[in-house]
Design an enzyme around this catalytic site. Sequence first.
Site, PDB file in Angstrom:
ATOM      1  N   GLY A  16       0.773  -1.163   0.053  1.00 62.91           N
ATOM      2  CA  GLY A  16      -0.020   0.072  -0.096  1.00 62.91           C
ATOM      3  C   GLY A  16       0.813   1.171   0.087  1.00 62.91           C
ATOM      4  O   GLY A  16       1.830   1.550  -0.788  1.00 62.91           O
ATOM      5  N   ASP A  54       6.645  -4.392  14.610  1.00 68.31           N
ATOM      6  CA  ASP A  54       5.146  -4.335  15.018  1.00 68.31           C
ATOM      7  C   ASP A  54       4.996  -3.013  15.993  1.00 68.31           C
ATOM      8  O   ASP A  54       5.825  -3.097  17.019  1.00 68.31           O
ATOM      9  CB  ASP A  54       4.807  -5.362  15.568  1.00 68.31           C
ATOM     10  CG  ASP A  54       3.261  -5.278  15.976  1.00 68.31           C
ATOM     11  OD1 ASP A  54       2.721  -4.250  16.242  1.00 68.31           O
ATOM     12  OD2 ASP A  54       2.578  -6.490  16.248  1.00 68.31           O
ATOM     13  N   VAL A  55       4.664  -1.912  15.737  1.00 66.52           N
ATOM     14  CA  VAL A  55       4.461  -0.749  16.237  1.00 66.52           C
ATOM     15  C   VAL A  55       3.753  -0.611  17.641  1.00 66.52           C
ATOM     16  O   VAL A  55       3.853   0.008  18.499  1.00 66.52           O
ATOM     17  CB  VAL A  55       4.035   0.502  15.458  1.00 66.52           C
ATOM     18  CG1 VAL A  55       4.879   0.748  14.153  1.00 66.52           C
ATOM     19  CG2 VAL A  55       2.574   0.501  15.074  1.00 66.52           C
ATOM     20  N   TYR A 143     -11.973   4.933  13.673  1.00 67.17           N
ATOM     21  CA  TYR A 143     -10.632   5.326  13.123  1.00 67.17           C
ATOM     22  C   TYR A 143     -10.791   6.482  13.040  1.00 67.17           C
ATOM     23  O   TYR A 143      -9.433   7.195  13.170  1.00 67.17           O
ATOM     24  CB  TYR A 143     -10.893   4.644  11.615  1.00 67.17           C
ATOM     25  CG  TYR A 143      -9.902   5.095  10.822  1.00 67.17           C
ATOM     26  CD1 TYR A 143      -8.695   4.588  10.492  1.00 67.17           C
ATOM     27  CD2 TYR A 143     -10.253   6.305   9.792  1.00 67.17           C
ATOM     28  CE1 TYR A 143      -7.786   5.217   9.486  1.00 67.17           C
ATOM     29  CE2 TYR A 143      -9.206   6.865   8.871  1.00 67.17           C
ATOM     30  CZ  TYR A 143      -7.995   6.241   8.707  1.00 67.17           C
ATOM     31  OH  TYR A 143      -6.966   6.669   7.993  1.00 67.17           O
ATOM     32  N   LYS A 147      -7.474   9.156  14.383  1.00 63.73           N
ATOM     33  CA  LYS A 147      -6.659   9.971  13.553  1.00 63.73           C
ATOM     34  C   LYS A 147      -6.855  11.426  14.122  1.00 63.73           C
ATOM     35  O   LYS A 147      -5.997  12.100  13.857  1.00 63.73           O
ATOM     36  CB  LYS A 147      -7.286  10.006  12.159  1.00 63.73           C
ATOM     37  CG  LYS A 147      -6.766   8.598  11.576  1.00 63.73           C
ATOM     38  CD  LYS A 147      -5.377   8.367  11.370  1.00 63.73           C
ATOM     39  CE  LYS A 147      -4.963   7.379  10.503  1.00 63.73           C
ATOM     40  NZ  LYS A 147      -3.296   7.095  10.250  1.00 63.73           N
ATOM     41  N   THR A 178      -5.823   1.394  -1.955  1.00 62.27           N
ATOM     42  CA  THR A 178      -4.772   0.488  -1.356  1.00 62.27           C
ATOM     43  C   THR A 178      -5.492  -0.773  -1.029  1.00 62.27           C
ATOM     44  O   THR A 178      -7.143  -0.656  -1.033  1.00 62.27           O
ATOM     45  CB  THR A 178      -4.101   1.097  -0.094  1.00 62.27           C
ATOM     46  OG1 THR A 178      -5.024   1.224   0.803  1.00 62.27           O
ATOM     47  CG2 THR A 178      -3.256   2.118  -0.442  1.00 62.27           C
TER      48      THR A 178
END
Length: 238
Positions: A16, A54-55, A143, A147, A178
């Site tokens: 993506g 992996d954050v 979501y 953000k 994506t």
Amino acid sequence: MKIAGATALVTGANRGLGLAFARALVERGAARVYAGARDPGSVTLSEVVPIKLDVTKDEEVAAAARQASDVTLLINNAGIAKFGSFLADGAIEDTREHFEVNLVGPLRMARAFAPVLAKNGGGAIVNVLSVASWINSPLLATYGASKAAAWAFTNGLRIELEGQGTQVLGLHAGFIDTDMTREITTPKSSPETIVKETLDALERGDRQVLADEVTRHVYRGLTAEQPVYLSAFSRPPA
């Protein structure tokens, strides 16, 4: 911030938008590009250095900072997006997951890499945000909340890192073509277009980039007599 000669780390770089960032950085002459992914074996771009990342895991973020100690540009791209309203089943769980990846993830990365960037002359951080930072709807409710929080984090981080000479750029964009948006039929921007707008803004020294017309339309409406965020998101007329 000049891309040519920079050493970059892109999170979520195996597909993506992250893959588009990694490819463009190579094409623009970055000296080295680290491609972070939960499974480094999924990184197929041969010109980059895959790195397990992996954050949501403190130990992997710390290990990445040790391995990529020459980084001058951090692109916090890794993120998730789940569909659903605030009152839908599972909304509490979705909210926790969105915030852990989309807000706490970039916070972990910034805390780990701010000293690295300072040591290497200041450099820059790009945080991938969204038009949903400013406007919401039942389609992507939790979501959007994550953000919006990430936007506030970006604005605060910019001020906090100003003293060490680190440029902090917030990227806002609408739907991008994506895998994450494959179920959405509304018009989308190409990842390459968004990346170009972002890297151009980075090299100009900008602090914010509105990477498509949808985002610019929403941004103009934030201070309208009837602010755009008081109603559900709708696209601007063609």
